[in-house]
Design an enzyme around this catalytic site. Structure first.
Site, PDB file in Angstrom:
ATOM      1  N   ASP A 107       2.426  -1.084 -10.309  1.00 40.59           N
ATOM      2  CA  ASP A 107       3.678  -1.642  -9.786  1.00 40.59           C
ATOM      3  C   ASP A 107       3.527  -3.168  -9.733  1.00 40.59           C
ATOM      4  OD1 ASP A 107       6.258  -1.304  -8.773  1.00 40.59           O
ATOM      5  OD2 ASP A 107       5.591  -1.152  -6.693  1.00 40.59           O
ATOM      6  N   LYS A 127       5.412  -0.614 -14.305  1.00 41.49           N
ATOM      7  CA  LYS A 127       6.702  -1.290 -14.107  1.00 41.49           C
ATOM      8  C   LYS A 127       6.837  -2.460 -15.076  1.00 41.49           C
ATOM      9  CE  LYS A 127       7.456  -3.855 -10.286  1.00 41.49           C
ATOM     10  NZ  LYS A 127       7.852  -3.815  -8.879  1.00 41.49           N
ATOM     11  N   ASP A 132      -5.549  -5.267  -5.745  1.00 42.43           N
ATOM     12  CA  ASP A 132      -4.518  -6.301  -5.599  1.00 42.43           C
ATOM     13  C   ASP A 132      -5.188  -7.654  -5.386  1.00 42.43           C
ATOM     14  OD1 ASP A 132      -1.222  -5.909  -4.898  1.00 42.43           O
ATOM     15  OD2 ASP A 132      -2.093  -7.890  -4.544  1.00 42.43           O
ATOM     16  N   GLY A 175       0.754  -1.252   0.000  1.00 41.76           N
ATOM     17  CA  GLY A 175       0.000   0.000   0.000  1.00 41.76           C
ATOM     18  C   GLY A 175       0.781   1.298   0.000  1.00 41.76           C
ATOM     19  N   TRP A 196       2.327   2.935  -2.407  1.00 44.72           N
ATOM     20  CA  TRP A 196       1.991   3.834  -3.526  1.00 44.72           C
ATOM     21  C   TRP A 196       0.625   4.479  -3.275  1.00 44.72           C
ATOM     22  CZ3 TRP A 196       3.557   2.602  -9.248  1.00 44.72           C
ATOM     23  CH2 TRP A 196       4.958   2.472  -9.323  1.00 44.72           C
ATOM     24  N   ASP A 228      -7.928 -10.354  -8.965  1.00 43.21           N
ATOM     25  CA  ASP A 228      -6.877 -10.580  -9.953  1.00 43.21           C
ATOM     26  C   ASP A 228      -7.184  -9.697 -11.163  1.00 43.21           C
ATOM     27  OD1 ASP A 228      -5.401 -11.616 -12.112  1.00 43.21           O
ATOM     28  OD2 ASP A 228      -5.411 -13.631 -11.261  1.00 43.21           O
TER      29      ASP A 228
HETATM   30  C1  LIG Z   1       5.765  -4.902  -5.921  1.00 42.81           C
HETATM   31  S1  LIG Z   1       4.210  -5.245  -5.226  1.00 42.81           S
HETATM   32  C2  LIG Z   1       3.454  -3.663  -5.207  1.00 42.81           C
HETATM   33  C3  LIG Z   1       3.959  -2.755  -4.125  1.00 42.81           C
HETATM   34  C4  LIG Z   1       3.104  -1.500  -3.985  1.00 42.81           C
HETATM   35  N1  LIG Z   1       3.245  -0.625  -5.141  1.00 42.81           N
HETATM   36  C5  LIG Z   1       3.454  -0.700  -2.765  1.00 42.81           C
HETATM   37  O1  LIG Z   1       3.977   0.392  -2.913  1.00 42.81           O
HETATM   38  O2  LIG Z   1       3.170  -1.149  -1.655  1.00 42.81           O
HETATM   39  C6  LIG Z   1       3.384  -6.030  -6.551  1.00 42.81           C
HETATM   40  C7  LIG Z   1       1.957  -6.431  -6.258  1.00 42.81           C
HETATM   41  O3  LIG Z   1       1.350  -6.923  -7.457  1.00 42.81           O
HETATM   42  C8  LIG Z   1       0.331  -7.829  -7.046  1.00 42.81           C
HETATM   43  N2  LIG Z   1      -0.131  -8.655  -8.159  1.00 42.81           N
HETATM   44  C9  LIG Z   1       0.589  -9.536  -8.889  1.00 42.81           C
HETATM   45  N3  LIG Z   1      -0.183 -10.134  -9.811  1.00 42.81           N
HETATM   46  C10 LIG Z   1      -1.432  -9.603  -9.675  1.00 42.81           C
HETATM   47  C11 LIG Z   1      -2.669  -9.801 -10.358  1.00 42.81           C
HETATM   48  N4  LIG Z   1      -2.776 -10.673 -11.369  1.00 42.81           N
HETATM   49  N5  LIG Z   1      -3.745  -9.081  -9.966  1.00 42.81           N
HETATM   50  C12 LIG Z   1      -3.643  -8.190  -8.944  1.00 42.81           C
HETATM   51  N6  LIG Z   1      -2.497  -7.966  -8.257  1.00 42.81           N
HETATM   52  C13 LIG Z   1      -1.408  -8.662  -8.613  1.00 42.81           C
HETATM   53  C14 LIG Z   1       1.014  -8.629  -5.957  1.00 42.81           C
HETATM   54  O4  LIG Z   1       0.071  -9.284  -5.148  1.00 42.81           O
HETATM   55  C15 LIG Z   1       1.816  -7.552  -5.224  1.00 42.81           C
HETATM   56  O5  LIG Z   1       1.140  -7.093  -4.092  1.00 42.81           O
END
Ligand SMILES: C[S@@+](CC[C@H](N)C(=O)[O-])C[C@H]1O[C@@H](n2cnc3c(N)ncnc32)[C@H](O)[C@@H]1O
Length: 210
Positions: A123, A163, A82, A62, A64, A98
């Site tokens: 991200d 990203k 997420d 969280g 961002w 998802d």
């Molecule tokens: C690097 S983290 C994000 C960090 C966030 N920007 C922060 O500042 O706290 C990447 C996130 O992408 C989510 N994610 C990956 N695949 C996903 C999907 N298909 N649908 C939704 N979220 C997904 C992961 O669960 C993870 O929490």
């Protein structure tokens, strides 16, 4: 294999403890050091304005969303998505789902309403397997899905920050984004480790047919 994984984890923990952004995040109340990547891109590109509507894809834990709601308040909105749960951030609407599933898109669309978004930030990252090529391909697939969502919800002047991991299909993703938006540039903020292949593409003003 298990030994290799343990050694990678120990290395990560050691680096994490020494990291100045980790300490800064703790001091300033951000949930992760990732906040500073967004803050640094924002410092250069002025992504946020007061009153903006922002969609944050892959938002958990969280940081961002925390940064975004600070920047768009008062009057702005942040919708965060997420597949993992996220502890509530004051003022942020959270959709658990998802992003590749149509029902998640419907929930997001419902949350944003007809007004759309000024900014979509992504991200999104897959669970890292350590197999570089597989992780890179999976990250690009998520970025493509994020771009599809962004093109669906962005206002005409809107921007999209996403990203990706550098590698084979990164250049292709960038070129496609250049065609789909008026402008697209690469960003690598200082808070993004030089050892990481992650980069961010910042695109603005979606080009709509007709
Ligand atoms: C690097 S983290 C994000 C960090 C966030 N920007 C922060 O500042 O706290 C990447 C996130 O992408 C989510 N994610 C990956 N695949 C996903 C999907 N298909 N649908 C939704 N979220 C997904 C992961 O669960 C993870 O929490």
């Amino acid at each position: 294999m298990a030994r290799q994984k343990k050694s990678r984890t120990l290395k990560w923990l050691k680096r994490h403890r020494r990291d100045s952004y980790v300490r800064q995040a703790r001091r300033e109340g951000y949930r992760s050091r990732a906040a500073y990547k967004l803050a640094q891109i924002n410092q250069r590109d002025h992504l946020f304005s007061t009153g903006d509507v922002v969609l944050d894809l892959g938002a958990s834990p969280g940081s961002w969303s925390q940064f975004a709601i600070e920047k768009v308040s008062p009057g702005g909105r942040v919708v965060a998505v997420d597949v993992l749960p996220m502890k509530a951030v004051k003022g942020v609407d959270f959709v658990l789902g998802d992003i590749t599933e149509p029902e998640t898109y419907c929930a997001v669309d419902g949350c944003l309403g007809a007004i759309g978004a000024d900014l979509v930030i992504s991200d999104l990252a897959p669970s890292i397997t350590g197999i570089r090529h597989a992780d890179q391909v999976h990250c690009i697939q998520l970025a493509e899905q994020a771009r599809k969502i962004a093109l669906g919800v962005l206002k005409a002047h809107g921007s999209f920050l996403v990203k990706i991991f550098e590698g084979e299909s990164a250049q292709e993703f960038r070129e496609q984004t250049e065609v789909l938006f008026d402008r697209a540039t690469v960003r690598k903020p200082a808070a993004s480790r030089s050892s990481s292949s992650e980069i961010y593409i910042l695109a603005s003003r979606p080009i709509r047919p007709g």
